[in-house]
Structure formats: C-alpha cells, structure tokens
Design an enzyme around this catalytic site. Structure first.
Site, PDB file in Angstrom:
ATOM      1  N   ASN A 137     -13.343  10.185  -1.096  1.00  0.00           N
ATOM      2  CA  ASN A 137     -14.088   9.155  -1.820  1.00  0.00           C
ATOM      3  C   ASN A 137     -13.908   7.868  -1.050  1.00  0.00           C
ATOM      4  O   ASN A 137     -12.785   7.373  -0.937  1.00  0.00           O
ATOM      5  CB  ASN A 137     -13.545   8.966  -3.245  1.00  0.00           C
ATOM      6  CG  ASN A 137     -13.774  10.179  -4.116  1.00  0.00           C
ATOM      7  OD1 ASN A 137     -14.817  10.835  -4.030  1.00  0.00           O
ATOM      8  ND2 ASN A 137     -12.805  10.495  -4.969  1.00  0.00           N
ATOM      9  N   HIS A 185      -8.312   7.365   3.502  1.00  0.00           N
ATOM     10  CA  HIS A 185      -7.661   8.627   3.120  1.00  0.00           C
ATOM     11  C   HIS A 185      -8.638   9.576   2.453  1.00  0.00           C
ATOM     12  O   HIS A 185      -9.689   9.171   1.962  1.00  0.00           O
ATOM     13  CB  HIS A 185      -6.478   8.351   2.182  1.00  0.00           C
ATOM     14  CG  HIS A 185      -6.897   7.923   0.801  1.00  0.00           C
ATOM     15  ND1 HIS A 185      -7.413   6.671   0.517  1.00  0.00           N
ATOM     16  CD2 HIS A 185      -6.904   8.585  -0.382  1.00  0.00           C
ATOM     17  CE1 HIS A 185      -7.691   6.573  -0.766  1.00  0.00           C
ATOM     18  NE2 HIS A 185      -7.403   7.723  -1.348  1.00  0.00           N
ATOM     19  N   CYS A 222       0.837  -1.209   0.000  1.00  0.00           N
ATOM     20  CA  CYS A 222       0.000   0.000   0.000  1.00  0.00           C
ATOM     21  C   CYS A 222       0.869   1.256   0.000  1.00  0.00           C
ATOM     22  O   CYS A 222       1.750   1.395   0.849  1.00  0.00           O
ATOM     23  CB  CYS A 222      -0.902  -0.020   1.230  1.00  0.00           C
ATOM     24  SG  CYS A 222      -1.684   1.566   1.544  1.00  0.00           S
ATOM     25  N   CYS A 278       0.609   3.249   3.510  1.00  0.00           N
ATOM     26  CA  CYS A 278       1.047   2.719   4.801  1.00  0.00           C
ATOM     27  C   CYS A 278       2.404   3.320   5.207  1.00  0.00           C
ATOM     28  O   CYS A 278       3.228   3.639   4.344  1.00  0.00           O
ATOM     29  CB  CYS A 278       1.129   1.186   4.746  1.00  0.00           C
ATOM     30  SG  CYS A 278      -0.478   0.368   4.971  1.00  0.00           S
ATOM     31  N   HIS A 280      -6.978   1.966   1.906  1.00  0.00           N
ATOM     32  CA  HIS A 280      -6.385   2.622   3.084  1.00  0.00           C
ATOM     33  C   HIS A 280      -7.152   3.926   3.307  1.00  0.00           C
ATOM     34  O   HIS A 280      -7.283   4.730   2.402  1.00  0.00           O
ATOM     35  CB  HIS A 280      -4.897   2.912   2.832  1.00  0.00           C
ATOM     36  CG  HIS A 280      -4.163   3.305   4.072  1.00  0.00           C
ATOM     37  ND1 HIS A 280      -3.142   2.555   4.604  1.00  0.00           N
ATOM     38  CD2 HIS A 280      -4.318   4.357   4.912  1.00  0.00           C
ATOM     39  CE1 HIS A 280      -2.688   3.136   5.696  1.00  0.00           C
ATOM     40  NE2 HIS A 280      -3.394   4.237   5.908  1.00  0.00           N
ATOM     41  N   GLN A 296      -8.710  13.695   0.265  1.00  0.00           N
ATOM     42  CA  GLN A 296      -7.937  14.526  -0.644  1.00  0.00           C
ATOM     43  C   GLN A 296      -8.248  16.002  -0.416  1.00  0.00           C
ATOM     44  O   GLN A 296      -9.286  16.351   0.129  1.00  0.00           O
ATOM     45  CB  GLN A 296      -8.269  14.180  -2.097  1.00  0.00           C
ATOM     46  CG  GLN A 296      -8.041  12.724  -2.474  1.00  0.00           C
ATOM     47  CD  GLN A 296      -8.123  12.506  -3.994  1.00  0.00           C
ATOM     48  OE1 GLN A 296      -7.549  13.257  -4.772  1.00  0.00           O
ATOM     49  NE2 GLN A 296      -8.850  11.479  -4.400  1.00  0.00           N
ATOM     50  N   SER A 310      -9.358   4.243  -5.210  1.00  0.00           N
ATOM     51  CA  SER A 310      -8.505   3.196  -5.764  1.00  0.00           C
ATOM     52  C   SER A 310      -7.589   2.563  -4.716  1.00  0.00           C
ATOM     53  O   SER A 310      -6.773   1.719  -5.045  1.00  0.00           O
ATOM     54  CB  SER A 310      -7.693   3.735  -6.943  1.00  0.00           C
ATOM     55  OG  SER A 310      -6.953   4.860  -6.567  1.00  0.00           O
ATOM     56  N   HIS A 342      -4.063   0.396   8.079  1.00  0.00           N
ATOM     57  CA  HIS A 342      -4.602   0.064   6.762  1.00  0.00           C
ATOM     58  C   HIS A 342      -6.007  -0.545   6.833  1.00  0.00           C
ATOM     59  O   HIS A 342      -6.795  -0.445   5.895  1.00  0.00           O
ATOM     60  CB  HIS A 342      -3.653  -0.929   6.073  1.00  0.00           C
ATOM     61  CG  HIS A 342      -4.000  -1.233   4.651  1.00  0.00           C
ATOM     62  ND1 HIS A 342      -3.713  -0.374   3.607  1.00  0.00           N
ATOM     63  CD2 HIS A 342      -4.626  -2.298   4.082  1.00  0.00           C
ATOM     64  CE1 HIS A 342      -4.143  -0.907   2.468  1.00  0.00           C
ATOM     65  NE2 HIS A 342      -4.705  -2.069   2.719  1.00  0.00           N
TER      66      HIS A 342
HETATM   67  O1  LIG Z   1      -7.731  10.822  -7.145  1.00  0.00           O
HETATM   68  P1  LIG Z   1      -8.119   9.375  -7.223  1.00  0.00           P
HETATM   69  O2  LIG Z   1      -8.537   8.832  -5.888  1.00  0.00           O
HETATM   70  O3  LIG Z   1      -7.081   8.540  -7.905  1.00  0.00           O
HETATM   71  O4  LIG Z   1      -9.399   9.337  -8.188  1.00  0.00           O
HETATM   72  C1  LIG Z   1     -10.750   9.436  -7.782  1.00  0.00           C
HETATM   73  O5  LIG Z   1     -11.082  10.741  -7.309  1.00  0.00           O
HETATM   74  C2  LIG Z   1     -10.975  11.804  -8.249  1.00  0.00           C
HETATM   75  C3  LIG Z   1     -11.503  13.077  -7.617  1.00  0.00           C
HETATM   76  O6  LIG Z   1     -12.859  12.983  -7.245  1.00  0.00           O
HETATM   77  C4  LIG Z   1     -11.711  11.496  -9.556  1.00  0.00           C
HETATM   78  O7  LIG Z   1     -11.366  12.466 -10.521  1.00  0.00           O
HETATM   79  C5  LIG Z   1     -11.363  10.111 -10.104  1.00  0.00           C
HETATM   80  O8  LIG Z   1     -12.187   9.824 -11.214  1.00  0.00           O
HETATM   81  C6  LIG Z   1     -11.577   9.078  -8.993  1.00  0.00           C
HETATM   82  O9  LIG Z   1     -11.242   7.783  -9.460  1.00  0.00           O
END
Ligand SMILES: O=P(O)(O)O[C@H]1O[C@H](CO)[C@@H](O)[C@H](O)[C@H]1O
Ligand SMILES: O=P(O)(O)O[C@H]1O[C@H](CO)[C@@H](O)[C@H](O)[C@H]1O
Lengths: 346, 346
Positions: free
Chosen positions: A153, A166, A50, A53, A164, A168, A161, A113
C-alpha cells in the site's frame, strides 16, 4: 478500435469473469468534491521515530538490525495469527464461519526513509525481488499455508500508515475470494485451450500495441482491456510460470527494471508520489498441480484528475458495478507519453 | 457465541456467497495513518451557488423549480445514456465489450441545503420514499431497462461532491455484477427451500438478538453476520416483497422511520455527520418472474475509530479478501447503545 468507444459500454475482466462499466464522456464532469492532501515531500534519510528505520525499536520493544538492503519481520499487529484453535460454526446453513490461520509480515524495501520504489536504484529494487522470492519459498515450506499474498500500500490515501517504503506479505490457510475467482478463470481457459490465459492475452496485446506500457525481454506492463481504476496496470511474465520461485536471475533483473520504469512513469503523470495498492497473484501453494496459473502483478492506483483528486469507488460501484470515466486506451496513452526519468532527477 | 470469536476467522456472506476475514484482536493497533477532514457543519438553509437548491440554475442552464419536498431530474453528467448505438466487440474471446444503455437521475431529498437524512422530519423522509417508489415505477415502464439502482453517497469522504442532501438512481439495460451474485444466492436458496433467503435469515436473527438494531412492524435493521465495513448494516422488509412497488402506505411510513432511526444512531456514534454509501437491492425488472428476490437496503459506512479515521479497503482487501477489525457483534452493540435522538437536538 470499438465503434462505440466513446459511448458507455461494459468490458469483461478475463481474470475474474466480471464486467466493468466504462463511461468515456464522463471525464468532462466538473469536480467540486473531496480534494486530498498532497504527500509531504521532505522526509529525512533517517527518522528516529520510524519503526522501520535501521536500529530503531518497534511496538513490542524489538530493535531493528542495522540493515543495509531490505529487511523483513512478522507484523506486530498481524491480522492473521499462526496459532489459532480450529473451529467451524454453522447455524442452519445461514450463519457460517470458520477459523483462519496465517502469518503477516512486513518488508522494509530500503534503510532509506526518504525514498520510494521509483526513487530506488536498480540493485536495491532487485534486492526486494530477491527477498520476495526467499519469503515465498520459506512460507510455502509450511504445509498448512495455501496462499501467499505479497503486496504494497503506497501513500496515506491508500491506507499506508508509515511513509517509509515497505510492503507486506499475508500468508494464510485458505484461498481468498479474489484468488478463487482467478483460479476458476485460469482453469476454464486451460482446460479448453491447453494454454495459459495470460499467455494468450499477452500475445493479442503485443499485436495490438494499444495498451502496452513496458515491453522487455521477460515482462510486459500494460493497462488491461478491463481496467477498473483510472491508471490500473498489470505486469505479466512472458514465460508461463505459476509463481515467483521459477524466476531466474535474469528474469528478476527484468522484473526490477519493469517495476522501476512503471512506477517512475506513474510518479511523472502528476509529478507526485503516485499512490497505489499493488500486489502479485500467484498459484496457491501446497495445493497440488496448479499449471493453469500464470504469475502476474496488479497495480491499483486511485488518482484520476490530478495529484489530489481520486476516483471514488462508492455507491453505484459498491452496490452494483465498478465504473470508470476515462478509457483504458486513454490511460495507456498518458502512461506511454511519460518520461522514464523520474521528475525529481530532472 | 463462537468459541473462536476472538480469533481471526472467516464468515460467509449469504447474499454474495463470498467470505470476509474478521480480525477482532486487530482493533488494538495504533493508527498513524491518514486522518480525514471533518465535514463542515455550518451550511446555510439556502446556498445560491448550489445546483440542487430550489430556483437555482444547473450546469446545462436549466432552472430548478421552487420545490417544497423532494425533487428529481436527469443527471447533467450521466455515466449512462439512454441513446446509444448497439454494439458488441469480441476479439478471440479475450477482449470482450458491449454497449450499455441507461438513465441516471439525481434526487434532492429536501429544499433545505443544511439538512441530512437523519436531521429531516418523518414526513420529509416519507416523501423521499414515495418518490423512490414513483421513480421505480416510471423507469420500469421502459421495456429495455432491466435493473434500477437507487443509492446515496453521503459525505465528501464517500465521493459526494455536493453536501445538499441527495441521492441517485442509475437504471440500465443489463444486470450489474453485484446483482448477478445476489440473484444466484436468492435463486439457489429458493429452489432448495421454497422460501426467501432473507426471510429465513431475519427469523434466525430475531431469535438470536445479537445483531438487531431496529425492529418495528414491517422492517428490521441489523449488522449482518458477514458485515465487511465496520458499521455496515442491512435493512430488510419483514414481508417478502421483490421490490419497492409492493410497499403499502404503512410499510413506507415504517421504512421512513427505520431510515431515520438508523441514520440518527449512525450520527450519534462519533457525534458527526456519519458518511456512508447506501442503496437498495431489488429484483431486476422486465426480466420475468423474480419471486426469489427479497427487497433490502445496504449501508456501507467507512468510519472505524473516530469521526476522522476510516477503514481502508486497500492492498490485501483489493487483491485477496475483504477484512475487518471489529466484530459485527461489537458494532451492533455500539449502534444499539446510541440514543434515537439526534445529538444536535439535545
Ligand atoms: O497493515 P497496515 O499497513 O497497518 O494497514 C493497511 O493495510 C491493510 C491491508 O491491506 C488494511 O487492512 C488496512 O486497512 C490498511 O490501513
Ligand atoms: O455521481 P457523482 O455524485 O458526481 O459521483 C460519485 O458517485 C458516483 C456513483 O457512485 C461515482 O461513480 C463517483 O466516483 C462519485 O464521485
């Protein structure tokens, strides 16, 4: 409440000015469509592969520190870049484009994790809130940054994806579409009433008690009257503050509690790690007085009928209008009935 | 074209006035997230359990006719109902709701359970176009109907719950959000230029030849300059007509050809039945003069990297702004390079 509550009707979203279509009778429809995979529930505390981690290497070779709380770094695959040459393009007022600058960061919520926000303890969630506040301060110190989007997300079904835990932060040089909509609604209401739109809204919801989920000293979490997603919620600070910088220690404690209780209730609905996209909306930065803005946080979870059947916002919704099958009041009832102890702890 | 084409930038959507964020460099990002199931590709010509196949019974017990072309009926689980008592609700201008009336129909495109639009022959697609025109006429004869949304959700990934090729029509008593946005853009442009916004746009695209996919006597299909979805396209009639009723036999033939060619190209990109939500935008009905409107059809397909990896419009996109990873020009190149013969016929 509404005499026509059981019939198709539209409701106005106070924050965007746009309407949503509610079709209460439609939840009786049988479902033969797509069934999602359940999230795997056997993650180790530490995963050597990961990139979030502690101690592991990331895409560009950087080694993560051996962090004990939360940890933040610039996204190795940022959608926005700080260094960009300026440019505008305009062809007959028909083809119009402009460069956009920004900074994208990733926040690991915990070294563990195997956890998710609702499974973390209060001090750990409070540490995330502290980091959000610090990051907001640091990013807004850059004059060219006008807006800071803090979000998460959660779950593969929401495009996450890496399991873990997290979130943004995307900070950028202009105002995104959704922020422009809310800015207009906040400012229209403030001009007319010399009061925050969301303060007025919280007052009415606290009287009605039909959509409130969490109500503590400093925050409420509720299913907004205009919710689009089945179990959509809105967290609102009782005090009218424009952004996260104003929150006191006590308020940050309460925000951590609110997030913990709300996400535990989510997980308990279908006894699954409830997927969602969630994020704060706050006043633009470095943009003068923004008194009309009121800090809040949206939760947009897709699940509708079970841990594996979601609401699809597709043809009609993309081309015409968001549409929902259960009423916001029904969703609020379901959320209110959930235990505040996580199902895995029982 | 743009000096900053390879850098993050925003573009303005002419039809909504809203912007999208383009991050061209981001397509290099590795993907460890959700991988979709491939659609099963072994459907029989007739499925005794399908509620759309000829002669079968539907949810309410009605038996489908033994139809030979396309077939239409009122949705057994309509989101909108024609009979609804009128009502409005307003609490302090904060909680606002209104009843909405409407009619939801389902159109089976063909008796053949095993086909999809790109696999149907031209006369069969033309029969669908004819039926759309008839239905539009019939629904607009009802004075209380103000807007008619014709659309298709194709593929389980787009919320389609039955693989039998079919589309839908939702007709309703008020204007949906997306239509209000486009109405404003059409009308602003028409007032300023005494010309259709999309006529002007098509002219400039036909000169540039950077985003055009199909160009025949009466229609163009192109990747719009402001596309949000990876392979989003827009079909525009060359003649400025406000809705489908104006189309001549020759135009309907050409529309059928355009849809066939475009959807074959889609299927060929990843050699899969390419999922999408698609639908026409046309002038509101029973709403007076709507000369500024220009008939067009949107295709919103989610696939990005392969037959099983889609673009997620999630956290940042829901809370802030739509974002895309490949440029519209790159997507147009890919679509243009595809054969116009379906991969299954080769
Ligand atoms: O940034 P990540 O986690 O790779 O990607 C994810 O969040 C982003 C922001 O909402 C999006 O644009 C991506 O389509 C989604 O897969
Ligand atoms: O009407 P269907 O095919 O059952 O349902 C599908 O299309 C509808 C209209 O876009 C959506 O509201 C549903 O979420 C989707 O699953």
């Amino acid at each position: 409440m509404l005499s026509f509550l059981d019939q198709p009707h539209t409701r106005i979203n106070l924050l965007t000015g746009e309407k949503i279509l509610v079709s209460p009778h439609r939840s009786k429809r049988p479902w033969q469509g797509q069934v999602e995979d359940l999230p795997a529930d056997n993650r180790p505390e530490y995963d050597p592969k990961c990139y979030l981690c502690p101690g592991n290497s990331r895409a560009d070779g950087t080694q993560n520190p051996d962090y004990k709380e939360s940890f933040v770094f610039v996204n190795d695959f940022s959608a926005l870049l700080a260094e960009s040459s300026d440019g505008t393009y305009n062809e007959g007022d028909l083809l119009k484009a402009e460069t956009e600058r920004g900074i994208c960061k990733v926040i690991s919520f915990t070294p563990r994790h195997d956890l998710t926000l609702p499974e973390m303890d209060l001090p750990a969630i409070k540490a995330v809130v502290d980091l959000w506040q610090q990051e907001f301060q640091e990013l807004s110190n850059k004059e060219w940054i006008k807006y800071i989007q803090i979000f998460e997300n959660k779950g593969a079904i929401m495009g996450c994806s890496n399991p873990h835990p997290h979130g943004q932060i995307w900070a950028q040089s202009s105002l995104p579409v959704e922020i422009e909509k809310e800015a207009l609604q906040f400012s229209n209401y403030y001009k007319a009433n010399a009061k925050s739109l969301l303060s007025a809204y919280v007052e009415i919801e606290l009287v009605k008690q039909e959509r409130i989920i969490v109500d503590n000293a400093h925050f409420v979490a509720l299913v907004p009257f205009w919710a689009s997603w089945p179990y959509e919620t809105l967290v609102i600070s009782k005090r009218h503050v424009t952004n996260i910088l104003s929150f006191t220690e006590e308020e940050k404690e309460d925000l951590a509690k609110t997030l913990q209780e709300l996400t535990i209730r989510y997980d308990n609905i279908f006894q699954t790690s409830f997927p969602y996209s969630a994020g704060m909306h706050q006043a633009p930065v470095n943009s003068g007085d923004q008194q009309e803005w009121h800090w809040h946080m949206h939760f947009y979870p897709p699940l509708l009928r079970s841990a594996s059947v979601k609401k699809f916002m597709v043809g009609y919704e993309m081309l015409a209008n968001p549409q929902r099958d259960i009423t916001p009041e029904f969703a609020a009832d379901v959320l209110r009935k959930q235990s505040t102890t996580h199902y895995k702890r029982k």
